[in-house]
Structure formats: structure tokens, C-alpha cells
Scaffold this motif. Structure first.
Motif, PDB file in Angstrom:
ATOM      1  N   HIS A  28       0.684  -1.117   0.021  1.00  0.00           N
ATOM      2  CA  HIS A  28       0.055   0.069   0.065  1.00  0.00           C
ATOM      3  C   HIS A  28       0.895   1.304   0.093  1.00  0.00           C
ATOM      4  N   PRO A  29       0.390   2.355  -0.760  1.00  0.00           N
ATOM      5  CA  PRO A  29       1.528   3.280  -1.085  1.00  0.00           C
ATOM      6  C   PRO A  29       1.438   4.229   0.373  1.00  0.00           C
ATOM      7  N   SER A  30       0.531   4.072   1.254  1.00  0.00           N
ATOM      8  CA  SER A  30       0.399   5.152   2.341  1.00  0.00           C
ATOM      9  C   SER A  30       0.290   4.494   3.548  1.00  0.00           C
ATOM     10  N   ILE A  31       0.537   3.092   3.690  1.00  0.00           N
ATOM     11  CA  ILE A  31       0.409   2.298   4.971  1.00  0.00           C
ATOM     12  C   ILE A  31       1.281   1.345   5.170  1.00  0.00           C
ATOM     13  N   ALA A  32       1.801   0.981   6.167  1.00  0.00           N
ATOM     14  CA  ALA A  32       2.762   0.208   6.425  1.00  0.00           C
ATOM     15  C   ALA A  32       2.666  -0.442   7.909  1.00  0.00           C
ATOM     16  N   TYR A  81       1.798  -3.234   4.994  1.00  0.00           N
ATOM     17  CA  TYR A  81       0.508  -3.462   4.071  1.00  0.00           C
ATOM     18  C   TYR A  81       1.266  -4.371   3.048  1.00  0.00           C
ATOM     19  N   ASP A  82       1.516  -5.477   3.007  1.00  0.00           N
ATOM     20  CA  ASP A  82       2.478  -5.970   2.089  1.00  0.00           C
ATOM     21  C   ASP A  82       2.311  -7.568   2.257  1.00  0.00           C
ATOM     22  N   ALA A  83       2.810  -8.370   1.120  1.00  0.00           N
ATOM     23  CA  ALA A  83       2.973  -9.793   1.291  1.00  0.00           C
ATOM     24  C   ALA A  83       4.191 -10.254   1.894  1.00  0.00           C
ATOM     25  N   TYR A  84       4.022 -11.158   2.589  1.00  0.00           N
ATOM     26  CA  TYR A  84       5.418 -11.835   3.356  1.00  0.00           C
ATOM     27  C   TYR A  84       5.331 -13.371   3.187  1.00  0.00           C
ATOM     28  N   GLY A 105      -2.421  -6.761   6.447  1.00  0.00           N
ATOM     29  CA  GLY A 105      -3.076  -5.154   6.419  1.00  0.00           C
ATOM     30  C   GLY A 105      -3.003  -4.602   7.825  1.00  0.00           C
ATOM     31  N   VAL A 106      -2.029  -3.578   8.018  1.00  0.00           N
ATOM     32  CA  VAL A 106      -2.259  -3.047   9.409  1.00  0.00           C
ATOM     33  C   VAL A 106      -2.800  -1.860   9.210  1.00  0.00           C
ATOM     34  N   GLN A 107      -4.091  -1.660   9.533  1.00  0.00           N
ATOM     35  CA  GLN A 107      -4.716  -0.267   9.380  1.00  0.00           C
ATOM     36  C   GLN A 107      -4.600   0.790  10.251  1.00  0.00           C
ATOM     37  N   ASN A 108      -3.826   0.811  11.476  1.00  0.00           N
ATOM     38  CA  ASN A 108      -3.690   1.669  12.576  1.00  0.00           C
ATOM     39  C   ASN A 108      -2.769   1.120  13.711  1.00  0.00           C
ATOM     40  N   ASP A 109      -2.104   2.035  14.368  1.00  0.00           N
ATOM     41  CA  ASP A 109      -1.296   1.906  15.419  1.00  0.00           C
ATOM     42  C   ASP A 109      -1.469   1.086  16.386  1.00  0.00           C
ATOM     43  N   GLY A 110      -2.798   0.828  16.689  1.00  0.00           N
ATOM     44  CA  GLY A 110      -3.239  -0.203  17.954  1.00  0.00           C
ATOM     45  C   GLY A 110      -2.976  -1.634  17.343  1.00  0.00           C
ATOM     46  N   GLU A 111      -3.355  -1.911  15.769  1.00  0.00           N
ATOM     47  CA  GLU A 111      -3.105  -2.943  15.227  1.00  0.00           C
ATOM     48  C   GLU A 111      -1.848  -3.409  15.196  1.00  0.00           C
ATOM     49  N   GLU A 127      -1.460 -17.385  10.403  1.00  0.00           N
ATOM     50  CA  GLU A 127      -2.949 -16.982  10.566  1.00  0.00           C
ATOM     51  C   GLU A 127      -3.423 -17.192  11.767  1.00  0.00           C
ATOM     52  N   ALA A 128      -3.271 -18.244  12.603  1.00  0.00           N
ATOM     53  CA  ALA A 128      -4.020 -18.248  14.029  1.00  0.00           C
ATOM     54  C   ALA A 128      -3.505 -16.980  14.743  1.00  0.00           C
ATOM     55  N   GLY A 129      -2.231 -16.790  14.611  1.00  0.00           N
ATOM     56  CA  GLY A 129      -1.832 -15.375  15.509  1.00  0.00           C
ATOM     57  C   GLY A 129      -2.496 -14.442  14.946  1.00  0.00           C
ATOM     58  N   LEU A 130      -2.678 -14.177  13.643  1.00  0.00           N
ATOM     59  CA  LEU A 130      -3.404 -13.105  13.214  1.00  0.00           C
ATOM     60  C   LEU A 130      -4.776 -13.021  13.489  1.00  0.00           C
ATOM     61  N   ASP A 131      -5.375 -14.023  13.444  1.00  0.00           N
ATOM     62  CA  ASP A 131      -6.753 -14.034  13.866  1.00  0.00           C
ATOM     63  C   ASP A 131      -6.884 -13.488  15.485  1.00  0.00           C
ATOM     64  N   ALA A 132      -6.085 -14.347  16.054  1.00  0.00           N
ATOM     65  CA  ALA A 132      -6.102 -13.969  17.657  1.00  0.00           C
ATOM     66  C   ALA A 132      -5.784 -12.564  17.842  1.00  0.00           C
ATOM     67  N   ALA A 133      -4.980 -11.848  17.134  1.00  0.00           N
ATOM     68  CA  ALA A 133      -4.590 -10.328  17.332  1.00  0.00           C
ATOM     69  C   ALA A 133      -5.684  -9.482  16.715  1.00  0.00           C
ATOM     70  N   GLY A 134      -6.649 -10.139  15.896  1.00  0.00           N
ATOM     71  CA  GLY A 134      -7.344  -9.261  15.014  1.00  0.00           C
ATOM     72  C   GLY A 134      -7.114  -8.456  13.982  1.00  0.00           C
ATOM     73  N   ILE A 135      -5.940  -9.200  13.314  1.00  0.00           N
ATOM     74  CA  ILE A 135      -5.187  -8.321  12.143  1.00  0.00           C
ATOM     75  C   ILE A 135      -6.007  -9.041  10.870  1.00  0.00           C
ATOM     76  N   ALA A 136      -6.229  -7.916   9.850  1.00  0.00           N
ATOM     77  CA  ALA A 136      -6.622  -8.513   8.526  1.00  0.00           C
ATOM     78  C   ALA A 136      -5.597  -9.169   7.766  1.00  0.00           C
ATOM     79  N   TYR A 137      -5.838 -10.192   6.972  1.00  0.00           N
ATOM     80  CA  TYR A 137      -4.865 -10.977   6.103  1.00  0.00           C
ATOM     81  C   TYR A 137      -5.371 -11.642   5.173  1.00  0.00           C
ATOM     82  N   ALA A 138      -4.762 -12.061   4.107  1.00  0.00           N
ATOM     83  CA  ALA A 138      -5.338 -12.897   3.057  1.00  0.00           C
ATOM     84  C   ALA A 138      -4.092 -13.521   2.338  1.00  0.00           C
ATOM     85  N   ARG A 139      -4.278 -14.613   1.761  1.00  0.00           N
ATOM     86  CA  ARG A 139      -3.339 -15.480   1.022  1.00  0.00           C
ATOM     87  C   ARG A 139      -3.277 -14.657  -0.350  1.00  0.00           C
ATOM     88  N   VAL A 140      -1.946 -14.738  -0.922  1.00  0.00           N
ATOM     89  CA  VAL A 140      -2.018 -14.270  -2.298  1.00  0.00           C
ATOM     90  C   VAL A 140      -1.976 -15.542  -3.228  1.00  0.00           C
TER      91      VAL A 140
END
Length: 393
Positions: A227-231, A233-236, A247-253, A303-316
Motif C-alpha cells: 500500500h502506498p500510504s500504509i505500512a 501492508y504487504d505480502a510476506y 494489512g495493518v490499518q492503525n497503530d493499535g493493530e 494465520e492463527a496468530g493474526l486471527d487472535a490479534a484481530g489483524i486482517a490478512y489474505a493469501r496471495v
């Protein structure tokens, strides 16, 4: 009953933009009569032979639930047939080449002038006026003109969108315009002569880049998958080799990501990463620490960790992954539709009405419905035979 049941659409169409729109109108219940050239039909039928080795993937995608009528408007008698069809239509649409419809008296303004209650739509690349009005326009060309290619791709290399974005954008606005015009038609009896240009549609879809450049004076840098203005927000890449887009949308995330899946609580308060602005300034470092932590995890662990932390993600995903996507399978989103080469798998209509079966009629063969439609407008078997002998159908 589907909402457009009883509505007749006559469409002089080819390629992608208008067929995309009329397929969706058909799935809402409209009767769509597709006018094709005798013999070869819509040239999108010849784009490829991907479907069972005999049918174009483009045509299969865009033309189910329609009726195919072949007419050569250059042959005497064919135009009279078309005029009879238009007289009984609620909507007439065309995306012929620049100026062709006007020369034939089939442009929207002329049709509505003769038939004031008609909804008529002209679809073009650049619109009916202006210095580009006579230019041919194909999807990739309009992607280039609109700036979409300039903002798509990697920092090193621009790229077109991986699907016909200009065509689909224009087709989407055709659907919107026709539905609104039919509502007004039902209320007042008034028709409408509508113009939809591919460049106009993509310009609207380019709203975020346009606003950014308008107010900063700086062209947007291509950022690949990030994403050009959020970090971040990339594939790893995980230890299993899967690419997961986070995809991290805010500082709390960010704090929850650092303390949870990344197991790096020290990053949560580090001034170099604590705010989005800081993470964007230090994008390379941000991506490096995220990539390092993700690379140590199996995909299921991440994915389990992201779900538990409430962080959005997707497979490429690859397209093959989409075909086997568990969410689509669970919701029954794939169906078989008839075609000239046999049943083909396609996605269900996006819009379905509760209690109404989805309309999933076959993809038509060239001219499959010609004789039936001509009979409906009053032609005798002898007259139909004469038209066929003259090459009009």
C-alpha cells in the motif's frame, strides 16, 4: 419473479464492456437479444479457444442468459427487422465503432427522438464529443490514457490491470444507468439517451490517485503489492512458502501484531515503528522485521496468530486457488451453465433475490435464436428463408 422480468433489451454489442452489462441485466430478469454478425458473430467469440478447446473464455464469461440473433445491417431487409425489434424494446444499447451507430441512425439520441419512451445507451471509449471522439478504444488503451497503468506495477515497471478494468468499469455504469432510467421510465414514461465512456468510468475509479496528485502536485509512486500510504501492508512469505498479505490499518493493530504473531513487543513502542507515518518513512526496515518474523512461522501458525490479534490478512492466491477457494465452495458459488461446447463452470450471479432462482441460461451459439425471434416479430417462414438466402441473417 426477477425484478427486470418483462423488460426487453436489444443490444448491438461486441467485445467486453456492453456484453458485461447486458449479462447482468439478463440475470436480473431482462430478456436480452444480442445482435451478432452472421457467421462469426461477436468477435469476442474468437479471442481464444480456452473453453473445452472450442469457445472463447471471454465469450463464455460475458454472454450466458442471452438470445443470439444474427443480422447484417448492410443487407436490405435486415434493418427493417431491427426496427421492428427496437419498436418493441424497453432498452436499446450499442457499442459499435466510433460514428458507426450515428451513420446508421442507431445512436441513442436518434432512437429516443423517434421513440421517446425508450432507454437507449451508447457505449464508447472516449465519448461522442471532444478531440478523441473518433478514436478506436480498447481496454488496455484506455487503461493507459486514464493513468491506471502509470500507478499499477512495481517501482521499476508499470503494468496494466490483470483484467479488463476499463471495460468492466464502463459496463458497471451501464448497469447503473439503465436501472435508474428504467425506474424513471416506469414512473413517468420518459425515456433517456445515455452516454457511457470508458475513459470517464476509469477516471472515476482513479479517484484516489487523482485527488492525491491534484492536491500534492506529485505523481504517485508505483508500490507493487504494498500500500502506498500504509505500512505494513504487504505480502510476506511464511516458512511453508506461502505468501500472506498482512494489512495493518492503525497503530493499535501494529501494537497487537508486534506483541502477538511477530513476538517482538519491543517494536510496539519503538519510535521508528510506533506510528504509521514512522513506519512509512522506515518502510524498508518495517518490511524487513515483519518479513523476518513471518518467515519463521508456518502458515497455519501465522494465520492463527493474526486471527487472535484481530489483524486482517489474505493469501496471495493464484487463479487455480480461487477455483478451489473454500469460501466459494462453502457458499455454492460455482455452477454449471450450458454452452455450445457443453456444460461450463461459472460463478453464480453476484446479486440474487431471496426466493427467486438464479437465472443461469446457456451461453448461446451464433444465431441460435434467429428464426424464433424473427417469427415473433411477424416474419413468415418464406420471408425468413429469403433473408437467409440474401445473407441478411
Amino acid at each position: 419473479m426477477l425484478p427486470l422480468a418483462g423488460v426487453t433489451v436489444v443490444s448491438l454489442e461486441h467485445a467486453v464492456a456492453l456484453p458485461f452489462a447486458t449479462r447482468h441485466l439478463a440475470e436480473l430478469g431482462a430478456r436480452v437479444i444480442k445482435i451478432e454478425r452472421p457467421g462469426r458473430g461477436d468477435f469476442a467469440r474468437d479471442y481464444d479457444r480456452a473453453v473445452r478447446g472450442g469457445l472463447s473464455a471471454h465469450f463464455s464469461w460475458l454472454n450466458r442468459s442471452k438470445e443470439s440473433l444474427t443480422l447484417d445491417l448492410k443487407v436490405p431487409g435486415a434493418r427493417a427487422v431491427l426496427d421492428r425489434l427496437i419498436a418493441g424494446a424497453d432498452v436499446v444499447a450499442q457499442n459499435l465503432g466510433p460514428g458507426a451507430a450515428a451513420r446508421l441512425g442507431l445512436d441513442a439520441a436518434t432512437l429516443v427522438g423517434r421513440q421517446p419512451g425508450l432507454v437507449a445507451v451508447d457505449v464508447s471509449g472516449y465519448g461522442p464529443t471532444g478531440p478523441y471522439r473518433a478514436r478506436k478504444a480498447y481496454d488496455m488503451l484506455v487503461q493507459a490514457e486514464s493513468g491506471l497503468i502509470a500507478v499499477t506495477g512495481s517501482p521499476e515497471q508499470p503494468a496494466k490491470a490483470g483484467f479488463a478494468a476499463g471495460d468492466v468499469a464502463a459496463g458497471s455504469y451501464v448497469i447503473e444507468a439503465v436501472l435508474a432510467a428504467l425506474l424513471r421510465q416506469a414512473r413517468s414514461g420518459a425515456g433517456a439517451a445515455l452516454q457511457i465512456a470508458m475513459l470517464d468510468a476509469l477516471t472515476e475509479w482513479m479517484g484516489y490517485p487523482v485527488q492525491t496528485v491534484e492536491h500534492t502536485g506529485t505523481e504517485m509512486a508505483r508500490s507493487g503489492i504494498s500500500h502506498p500510504s500504509i505500512a505494513p501492508y504487504d505480502a510476506y512469505r511464511t516458512a511453508d512458502g506461502d505468501e500472506v498479505l498482512i494489512g495493518v490499518q492503525n497503530d493499535g493493530e501494529w501494537q497487537r501484531l508486534a506483541e502477538g504473531p511477530l513476538a517482538r513487543p519491543d517494536l510496539a513502542a519503538d519510535p521508528a515503528f510506533a506510528t504509521n507515518q514512522a513506519r512509512v518513512r522506515n518502510r524498508a526496515r518495517t518490511d524487513a522485521v515483519v518479513a523476518d518474523a513471518v518467515g519463521r512461522l508456518r502458515t497455519a501458525e501465522l494465520e492463527a496468530g493474526l486471527d487472535a490479534a484481530g489483524i486482517a490478512y489474505a493469501r496471495v492466491n493464484a487463479v487455480a486457488d480461487l477455483l478451489a477457494h473454500p469460501q466459494l465452495a462453502a457458499r455454492g458459488r460455482w455452477v454449471e451453465v450450458g454452452s455450445p461446447v457443453g456444460p461450463v463452470r461459472q460463478s453464480r450471479p453476484v446479486v440474487e433475490f431471496p426466493g427467486e432462482p438464479a437465472r443461469l441460461d446457456p451461453v448461446p451459439a451464433v444465431g441460435e435464436h434467429t428464426e424464433r425471434i424473427l417469427g415473433e416479430v411477424g416474419l413468415s417462414a418464406g420471408e425468413i428463408a429469403e433473408l437467409r438466402a440474401a445473407g441478411a441473417i
